[in-house]
Design an enzyme around this catalytic site. Sequence first.
Site, PDB file in Angstrom:
ATOM      1  CB  SER A  64       9.791  31.721  66.224  1.00 16.50           C
ATOM      2  OG  SER A  64       9.537  30.725  65.272  1.00 16.50           O
TER       3      SER A  64
HETATM    4  N1  SAH Z   1      12.905  29.400  61.797  1.00 13.47           N
HETATM    5  C1  SAH Z   1      12.162  30.411  61.092  1.00 13.47           C
HETATM    6  C2  SAH Z   1      10.684  30.202  61.277  1.00 13.47           C
HETATM    7  C3  SAH Z   1       9.957  30.497  60.009  1.00 13.47           C
HETATM    8  S1  SAH Z   1       8.260  30.020  60.006  1.00 13.47           S
HETATM    9  C4  SAH Z   1      12.614  31.792  61.486  1.00 13.47           C
HETATM   10  O1  SAH Z   1      13.374  31.925  62.466  1.00 13.47           O
HETATM   11  O2  SAH Z   1      12.277  32.764  60.800  1.00 13.47           O
HETATM   12  C5  SAH Z   1       8.340  28.348  59.466  1.00 13.47           C
HETATM   13  C6  SAH Z   1       8.943  28.089  58.112  1.00 13.47           C
HETATM   14  O3  SAH Z   1       8.745  26.699  57.820  1.00 13.47           O
HETATM   15  C7  SAH Z   1       8.313  28.858  56.956  1.00 13.47           C
HETATM   16  O4  SAH Z   1       9.307  29.582  56.296  1.00 13.47           O
HETATM   17  C8  SAH Z   1       7.714  27.774  56.056  1.00 13.47           C
HETATM   18  O5  SAH Z   1       7.793  28.069  54.680  1.00 13.47           O
HETATM   19  C9  SAH Z   1       8.585  26.577  56.428  1.00 13.47           C
HETATM   20  N2  SAH Z   1       7.999  25.272  56.125  1.00 13.47           N
HETATM   21  C10 SAH Z   1       6.703  24.855  56.257  1.00 13.47           C
HETATM   22  N3  SAH Z   1       6.567  23.571  55.864  1.00 13.47           N
HETATM   23  C11 SAH Z   1       7.812  23.152  55.464  1.00 13.47           C
HETATM   24  C12 SAH Z   1       8.324  21.938  54.934  1.00 13.47           C
HETATM   25  N4  SAH Z   1       7.559  20.869  54.730  1.00 13.47           N
HETATM   26  N5  SAH Z   1       9.641  21.877  54.642  1.00 13.47           N
HETATM   27  C13 SAH Z   1      10.468  22.963  54.842  1.00 13.47           C
HETATM   28  N6  SAH Z   1      10.040  24.138  55.335  1.00 13.47           N
HETATM   29  C14 SAH Z   1       8.724  24.237  55.640  1.00 13.47           C
END
Ligand code: SAH
Length: 225
Positions: A64
């Site tokens: 993000s």
């Molecule tokens: N907080 C992260 C944001 C990554 S993007 C950062 O700072 O980099 C969002 C993430 O949510 C992705 O890695 C994706 O694989 C994960 N995600 C999506 N659906 C999910 C679920 N049901 N359970 C756990 N993670 C999930």
Amino acid sequence: MQDTFKHQGWRMQMVKQLREKGIFSDAVLDAMSKVPRHLFLETALDYMAYEDKALPIRCGQTISQPSTVAFQTELLDCKADMKVLEVGTGSGYQTAVLCAMGLRVFSVERQMELYDITKPLLAKLKYRAKCFLGDGYAGLPEYAPFDRIIITCGAPEVPQALLDQLKTGGIMVIPIGGKNQEMTRITKNGDKPEDLLIQHYGDCSFVPMLNKTVPVDRKTKLLND
Ligand code: SAH
């Protein structure tokens, strides 16, 4: 894995810009002035690490943008030592920011490749989060209840299991919607639906929160199967 003066300078500049964009929480700004965001990205993206941009990470996901991390974390309104559940570990940057604020962080990621890289990275950088490979829709019932829950992917609706794992008086920050979402803060003042205080904070755009029916990628099988 170096944090040079150049990176530190860029980071101070980023924090200054976050302040100008309206982030006021010293706890959040302090943490973000310490966490080396460039170490959560591929080296080729190093020079962009402190721009206010979402950037690609593995598995087609994104880290993000700093202002979104700052805003979501500020909305979470944490006090030191609180127990926080994060859904979507991804690169681990948001996880590290929460750890740097002195919180006890439990983070769930569904993509094995990200989990396998991010868990040791956080440990190497001395961020003591507990990382889990699993489905964020289910949360972590064995570690509940949580003071705070932060969802870092776009959820079509509020997962009931996560609401159940939030303490009374606790706060959840969650982007709700489809392709685009609305940043939403839910304060749980009691167990009944009418006890939820729901506040909206404008449009946002996160990668989707996927459920078990969506394959993780072409090669691996579904998690938790
Ligand atoms: N907080 C992260 C944001 C990554 S993007 C950062 O700072 O980099 C969002 C993430 O949510 C992705 O890695 C994706 O694989 C994960 N995600 C999506 N659906 C999910 C679920 N049901 N359970 C756990 N993670 C999930």
